[in-house]
Design an enzyme around this catalytic site. Structure first.
Site, short mmCIF file in Angstrom:
data_model
loop_
_atom_site.label_atom_id
_atom_site.label_comp_id
_atom_site.label_asym_id
_atom_site.label_seq_id
_atom_site.Cartn_x
_atom_site.Cartn_y
_atom_site.Cartn_z
N SER A 67 0.83 -1.21 0.00
CA SER A 67 0.00 0.00 0.00
C SER A 67 0.86 1.26 0.00
O SER A 67 0.35 2.36 -0.20
CB SER A 67 -0.93 0.00 1.21
N HIS A 68 2.17 1.13 0.26
CA HIS A 68 3.06 2.28 0.15
C HIS A 68 4.14 2.08 -0.91
O HIS A 68 5.15 2.76 -0.90
CB HIS A 68 3.71 2.59 1.51
N GLU A 88 -9.10 1.19 3.84
CA GLU A 88 -9.74 -0.07 4.24
C GLU A 88 -11.26 0.02 4.10
O GLU A 88 -11.92 -0.97 3.78
CB GLU A 88 -9.37 -0.41 5.69
#
Lengths: 345, 345
Positions: A47-48, A189
């Protein structure tokens, strides 16, 4: 079977840096952004990782970040506060410029702060916390975000997901590092639940009327909730005060007003506090680094985990074997390198 | 109808101070302890009021605190760290000695720390946070405790209830202040459930085998849990590192080893960080104090409460009308003044 490509970390770095240069970023912006993105991919923190490139480019294309900004260091001699003005560019090159001076100041005075102003904040705080621990210092990093979180008891979003990160240097091994949102969940999320057509767990969010909801659509129109009830809400508020207002930069409601969207990287400031364990412990019995290991051993011995261990394990593997990318990811990198900002919708 | 006595705040202070002097505390110890106890009573924070006198005296009688200690200030010139050695006495007079120098240093350097070593910690952190905000500074205060809290995922107590407190100065009104345990509940609350024969809410504690429990007896033999899951656990660990190990003082497991009980006031150190909003905001647009009021108004306007407001309302009433004590409380004060340490079982 999915076809994957293994790239050495430095080869991945060159590709990502080239994408940013092609998109018009100057060398300091492109290099610093590529470093944090490659760090995320290396640590299997997808996610990064390279997933974030488009978000950065979207912010450039929207004109909300200056691709050619050159951060300016204000040494602020005689003070424990070092300042870097990011000049409307990304926070990352400003941080890189400021951290050596922050470290020198913390070593000299025992505690010091680095303030970054006028930056577009990008990605996680753990790369910055780790840069502080790499200097042998304990670090505390925080910043606001967009107003998407309601203070406990409140009926509308006023706080950001306001990340709070801390690091403690360890000799011969990866540092003790945590980095978390002060909301129960990250906004992403909730978005993932919406796409999957799944209800949210209770306690994550309220709807636009301030009532608890498990419906992701209603949550996105309402507000997320802080972690840990009123305690997390208080910490989120503290971050607005210290890392927004105190440093003379935007708060989360002001960020949202300025951008008008949560789809671009947020524009605000950042506060980094560095402390020298040697300076604090001077004259006291025991070596602080050795004593910390006793605590870590006890925590692990009791069956608990130290934070970030999964990341560090992935890092070790990536450093030995390279980073594994899917065919779709390689294609995405090629497309971004080929088209630059034109690849962004 | 219960008979009550109304005492002006300064009259209550004189009585409490006299009790400590009678019990053999020297003037600096007695005065500082009386001030925090009267502050608790004044703010209708009964769990930190005169109820606490016996605990302090019990610690004196057990020989675990030096009643005649005189704290010593180490100005530590040329550094941003001010140190006070409490000399085995209570933390409170050490804090009172250090705070003017901390404030001067923070105003000069922007950020500074006060370290208190070798102290018996007594009572809440909010009186200290408020002393920092009274200097026009933002304050962050933390300390370990006894090991009664299991790190998330762990099966035994290694962390303390490790309080975390923050304050922001406000002009013409009480400061923004929070002060909370980093455990879900205070140990006293579990004890109250036990006495009342009531089950605990889920998520408060684990038993001695590390399994979740709602039985207060099992919880007291096991461990409490951190607030907010792994995030609160990480903050509790950070407090062990910064306010125990980094400052060269005891961690929560070491405190429990040293005392062998949780019925005496804990012996450890304390870390106070003070920041000057004026110094941080210098050269930036907007007045940080005025901007903070905008945030507070928005929070209250959204239906949320600012922390500590109940305390401040009680304080206003006490300052106007005096403090109301029951006949039993007056009797207890008389008995303690009459018998000194002999009143302690």
């Amino acid at each position: 079977m999915t076809q994957t490509t293994i790239l050495p970390i430095d080869a991945l770095f060159s590709r990502v840096e080239a994408i940013f240069l092609k998109a018009g970023l100057n060398a300091v912006q492109a290099g610093a952004l590529a470093r944090v993105i490659v760090a995320g991919e290396r640590d299997a923190c997808k996610s990064h990782g390279i997933y974030r490139i488009e978000g950065a480019l979207r912010t450039v294309k929207a004109g909300k970040v200056k691709p050619d900004a050159v951060p300016v260091l204000d040494r602020n001699e005689g003070s424990a506060i070092v300042k870097v003005n990011a000049g409307g560019g990304f926070a990352n090159p400003a941080f890189e410029l400021g951290v050596p001076e922050l470290a020198a100041r913390a070593r000299k005075l025992g505690i010091a702060a680095l303030v970054i102003n006028d930056c577009t904040h990008f990605s996680a705080l753990w790369p910055e916390v780790e840069a502080v621990t790499n200097e042998g210092l304990a670090g505390l990093v925080m910043c606001p975000s967009y107003a998407t979180v309601a203070p406990t008891g409140g009926n509308k979003p006023l706080l950001g997901t306001n990340p709070f990160a801390f690091g403690w240097p360890r000799k011969d091994t990866s540092p003790y590092v945590f980095d978390f949102a002060t909301s129960v969940a990250a906004r992403g999320e909730i978005e993932l639940h919406r796409r999957a057509g799944k209800q949210l767990p209770e306690g994550w969010a309220i709807d636009a009327d301030g009532n608890p909801t498990t419906d992701p659509e209603a949550a996105l129109a309402g507000a997320m909730l802080p972690f840990g009830g009123h305690k997390g809400s208080a910490i989120g508020t503290m971050i607005e005060l210290l890392a927004g207002i105190m440093i003379g930069d935007l708060t989360s409601p002001e960020v949202l007003d300025y951008l008008g969207t949560t789809t671009l990287a947020p524009f605000h400031g950042e506060l980094i506090i560095a402390m020298s364990p040697e300076a604090f412990a001077k004259g006291r019995p025991g070596d602080p680094f050795a004593r910390a290991e006793v605590l870590f051993e006890a925590i692990v011995g009791a069956g608990a985990r130290l934070p970030s261990q999964r990341r560090f394990a992935a890092r070790k593997k990536s450093e030995a074997e390279g980073v594994s990318l899917t065919a779709a990811e390689i294609e995405q990198l090629d497309r971004l390198l080929d088209k630059g900002l034109d690849a962004i919708a």
